[in-house]
Design an enzyme around this catalytic site. Structure first.
Site, PDB file in Angstrom:
ATOM      1  N   ILE A 196      -4.492  10.391  11.431  1.00 15.63           N
ATOM      2  CA  ILE A 196      -3.383  10.916  10.638  1.00 15.63           C
ATOM      3  C   ILE A 196      -3.951  11.569   9.384  1.00 15.63           C
ATOM      4  O   ILE A 196      -4.866  11.013   8.766  1.00 15.63           O
ATOM      5  CB  ILE A 196      -2.426   9.754  10.229  1.00 15.63           C
ATOM      6  CG1 ILE A 196      -2.013   8.913  11.451  1.00 15.63           C
ATOM      7  CG2 ILE A 196      -1.202  10.296   9.499  1.00 15.63           C
ATOM      8  CD1 ILE A 196      -1.286   9.643  12.549  1.00 15.63           C
ATOM      9  N   GLY A 252       0.827  -1.221   0.000  1.00 15.50           N
ATOM     10  CA  GLY A 252       0.000   0.000   0.000  1.00 15.50           C
ATOM     11  C   GLY A 252       0.847   1.251   0.000  1.00 15.50           C
ATOM     12  O   GLY A 252       0.616   2.177   0.778  1.00 15.50           O
ATOM     13  N   ALA A 253       1.838   1.287  -0.920  1.00 17.12           N
ATOM     14  CA  ALA A 253       2.803   2.394  -0.903  1.00 17.12           C
ATOM     15  C   ALA A 253       2.451   3.512  -1.875  1.00 17.12           C
ATOM     16  O   ALA A 253       3.194   4.475  -1.994  1.00 17.12           O
ATOM     17  CB  ALA A 253       4.205   1.862  -1.208  1.00 17.12           C
ATOM     18  N   SER A 254       1.321   3.410  -2.584  1.00 16.95           N
ATOM     19  CA  SER A 254       1.058   4.415  -3.627  1.00 16.95           C
ATOM     20  C   SER A 254       0.713   5.785  -3.058  1.00 16.95           C
ATOM     21  O   SER A 254       0.894   6.792  -3.718  1.00 16.95           O
ATOM     22  CB  SER A 254      -0.061   3.941  -4.571  1.00 16.95           C
ATOM     23  OG  SER A 254      -1.269   3.778  -3.876  1.00 16.95           O
ATOM     24  N   TYR A 273     -13.412  -2.470  10.608  1.00 21.68           N
ATOM     25  CA  TYR A 273     -12.047  -1.923  10.608  1.00 21.68           C
ATOM     26  C   TYR A 273     -11.361  -2.158  11.964  1.00 21.68           C
ATOM     27  O   TYR A 273     -10.204  -2.579  12.021  1.00 21.68           O
ATOM     28  CB  TYR A 273     -12.136  -0.434  10.278  1.00 21.68           C
ATOM     29  CG  TYR A 273     -10.806   0.278  10.155  1.00 21.68           C
ATOM     30  CD1 TYR A 273     -10.031   0.169   9.006  1.00 21.68           C
ATOM     31  CD2 TYR A 273     -10.318   1.096  11.183  1.00 21.68           C
ATOM     32  CE1 TYR A 273      -8.823   0.841   8.881  1.00 21.68           C
ATOM     33  CE2 TYR A 273      -9.120   1.768  11.066  1.00 21.68           C
ATOM     34  CZ  TYR A 273      -8.375   1.634   9.909  1.00 21.68           C
ATOM     35  OH  TYR A 273      -7.178   2.303   9.804  1.00 21.68           O
ATOM     36  N   SER A 308      -4.015   0.330  14.299  1.00 24.78           N
ATOM     37  CA  SER A 308      -4.710   1.619  14.465  1.00 24.78           C
ATOM     38  C   SER A 308      -5.156   1.785  15.907  1.00 24.78           C
ATOM     39  O   SER A 308      -5.422   0.799  16.600  1.00 24.78           O
ATOM     40  CB  SER A 308      -5.949   1.663  13.567  1.00 24.78           C
ATOM     41  OG  SER A 308      -6.756   2.760  13.922  1.00 24.78           O
TER      42      SER A 308
HETATM   43  P1  NAP Z   1      -4.662   5.449   2.061  1.00 28.02           P
HETATM   44  O1  NAP Z   1      -4.130   6.827   1.829  1.00 28.02           O
HETATM   45  O2  NAP Z   1      -6.072   5.150   1.720  1.00 28.02           O
HETATM   46  O3  NAP Z   1      -3.700   4.420   1.280  1.00 28.02           O
HETATM   47  C1  NAP Z   1      -3.966   3.034   1.323  1.00 28.02           C
HETATM   48  C2  NAP Z   1      -2.943   2.293   0.491  1.00 28.02           C
HETATM   49  O4  NAP Z   1      -3.252   0.875   0.553  1.00 28.02           O
HETATM   50  C3  NAP Z   1      -2.944   2.678  -0.996  1.00 28.02           C
HETATM   51  O5  NAP Z   1      -1.629   2.682  -1.463  1.00 28.02           O
HETATM   52  C4  NAP Z   1      -3.733   1.522  -1.647  1.00 28.02           C
HETATM   53  O6  NAP Z   1      -3.348   1.289  -2.985  1.00 28.02           O
HETATM   54  C5  NAP Z   1      -3.274   0.369  -0.777  1.00 28.02           C
HETATM   55  N1  NAP Z   1      -4.154  -0.784  -0.855  1.00 28.02           N
HETATM   56  C6  NAP Z   1      -5.468  -0.877  -0.503  1.00 28.02           C
HETATM   57  N2  NAP Z   1      -5.917  -2.125  -0.709  1.00 28.02           N
HETATM   58  C7  NAP Z   1      -4.865  -2.847  -1.211  1.00 28.02           C
HETATM   59  C8  NAP Z   1      -4.704  -4.189  -1.613  1.00 28.02           C
HETATM   60  N3  NAP Z   1      -5.699  -5.063  -1.536  1.00 28.02           N
HETATM   61  N4  NAP Z   1      -3.507  -4.589  -2.098  1.00 28.02           N
HETATM   62  C9  NAP Z   1      -2.465  -3.703  -2.161  1.00 28.02           C
HETATM   63  N5  NAP Z   1      -2.565  -2.426  -1.782  1.00 28.02           N
HETATM   64  C10 NAP Z   1      -3.756  -1.998  -1.311  1.00 28.02           C
HETATM   65  O7  NAP Z   1      -4.490   5.008   3.583  1.00 28.02           O
HETATM   66  P2  NAP Z   1      -3.561   5.595   4.760  1.00 28.02           P
HETATM   67  O8  NAP Z   1      -4.344   6.562   5.520  1.00 28.02           O
HETATM   68  O9  NAP Z   1      -2.228   5.961   4.222  1.00 28.02           O
HETATM   69  O10 NAP Z   1      -3.417   4.288   5.677  1.00 28.02           O
HETATM   70  C11 NAP Z   1      -2.305   3.415   5.608  1.00 28.02           C
HETATM   71  C12 NAP Z   1      -2.422   2.394   6.731  1.00 28.02           C
HETATM   72  O11 NAP Z   1      -2.457   3.088   7.986  1.00 28.02           O
HETATM   73  C13 NAP Z   1      -3.701   1.569   6.659  1.00 28.02           C
HETATM   74  O12 NAP Z   1      -3.438   0.257   7.093  1.00 28.02           O
HETATM   75  C14 NAP Z   1      -4.614   2.277   7.628  1.00 28.02           C
HETATM   76  O13 NAP Z   1      -5.595   1.420   8.129  1.00 28.02           O
HETATM   77  C15 NAP Z   1      -3.612   2.689   8.688  1.00 28.02           C
HETATM   78  N6  NAP Z   1      -4.084   3.791   9.537  1.00 28.02           N
HETATM   79  C16 NAP Z   1      -4.378   5.009   9.002  1.00 28.02           C
HETATM   80  C17 NAP Z   1      -4.823   6.014   9.829  1.00 28.02           C
HETATM   81  C18 NAP Z   1      -5.157   7.390   9.326  1.00 28.02           C
HETATM   82  O14 NAP Z   1      -5.612   8.199  10.120  1.00 28.02           O
HETATM   83  N7  NAP Z   1      -4.950   7.689   8.058  1.00 28.02           N
HETATM   84  C19 NAP Z   1      -4.967   5.779  11.203  1.00 28.02           C
HETATM   85  C20 NAP Z   1      -4.661   4.540  11.708  1.00 28.02           C
HETATM   86  C21 NAP Z   1      -4.213   3.552  10.866  1.00 28.02           C
HETATM   87  P3  NAP Z   1      -4.222   1.833  -4.236  1.00 28.02           P
HETATM   88  O15 NAP Z   1      -4.707   3.192  -3.889  1.00 28.02           O
HETATM   89  O16 NAP Z   1      -3.277   1.783  -5.373  1.00 28.02           O
HETATM   90  O17 NAP Z   1      -5.351   0.867  -4.392  1.00 28.02           O
END
Ligand code: NAP
Length: 243
Positions: free
Chosen positions: A184, A8-10, A151, A138
């Protein structure tokens, strides 16, 4: 030179972790599922070309796709030092309305996806006798959240998985920890209405949302030599929101 796989690095936290690890000299295996434009932007603008970096587009919720990710990584690099299980999705809904599909999609990506990647890398890391695995959990995996039964279950599950993996793999010098971010600033939280965000802020002692950089700091510590006696732990990075 060390090598890390980041799922999920995009974009969001994963992209930021990629940028940080690249800055400190890591080769990268960058995984994503759909967003090719975002991945190209990361590669073209934020990743230093002096390291060797590859991109593997696949769905980590699929057992065989995850195997391809790990196999491709080992075909390109002799050893993988770090696996960051970061890919995650939300499909928020109240329990009484939540569809089976909303539940399954979140569990399949967030929990089974981390299992799939860890399962396929485990023997290879055991053979090389070192490795670090970081699971991005999380705060809601620790405290629950209304509208996020799916979630929070996936993120709580990741914590149990982290501890079991840490126990199993410690004798092979593989350390497994979780990072539990609070709220975040990313696309994931951009979906939350401004009013709810302002209310949330009142409950954050440090009075700000976190940044992807805050999470990258925690990851950088947990893969460094400075954390070599830390395994099976959950590092909360939440501004004091949950203690
Ligand atoms: P985000 O901006 O929505 O990015 C999610 C990433 O996961 C994207 O690169 C997406 O790729 C990839 N992804 C989703 N489904 C996938 C799959 N089946 N196979 C491969 N890649 C997949 O999310 P984020 O906020 O950066 O969150 C990153 C992590 O931190 C997650 O695990 C999230 O639950 C956790 N987290 C986030 C927060 C927050 O406040 N943001 C808080 C607590 C935990 P594509 O877009 O290319 O599909």
């Amino acid at each position: 030179m060390k090598t890390a796989i980041i799922t999920g690095a995009s974009k969001g936290i994963g992209a930021f972790i990629a940028h940080r690890l690249n800055e400190i000299g890591y080769n990268l295996v960058l995984n994503y599922k759909n967003n090719t434009d975002a991945m190209n932007e990361l590669i073209n603008n934020f990743i230093n070309k002096e390291t060797k970096n590859i991109v593997v587009k696949c769905d980590i919720s699929d057992f065989n796709d995850a195997k391809t990710l790990i196999d491709t990584s080992y075909e390109n690099f002799k050893e993988i030092d770090v696996l960051i299980n970061n890919a995650g999705v939300t499909r928020d809904n109240l329990l009484a309305m939540m569809t089976e599909d909303e539940f399954d999609q979140v569990i399949d990506t967030n929990l089974k996806g981390a299992f799939n990647c860890s399962r396929h890398i485990a023997k290879k890391m055991m053979k090389q006798k070192h490795g670090r695995i970081i699971n991005i959990s999380s705060v809601v995996g620790l405290m629950g959240n209304s509208g996020q039964v799916n979630y929070s279950a996936s993120k709580a599950g990741l914590i149990g998985m982290t501890k079991s993996m840490a126990r199993e793999l410690a004798k092979k010098n593989i350390l497994v920890n979780a990072v539990a971010p609070g709220f975040i600033q990313t696309e994931m939280t951009d979906k939350i209405p401004e009013e709810i965000k302002m209310n949330m802020m009142k409950n954050i002692p440090l009075q700000r949302l976190g940044t992807p950089s805050d999470i990258a700091d925690a990851v950088e510590f947990l893969i460094s030599n400075k954390s070599s006696y830390i395994t099976g732990q959950v590092l909360s990075v939440n501004g004091g929101f949950y203690m």
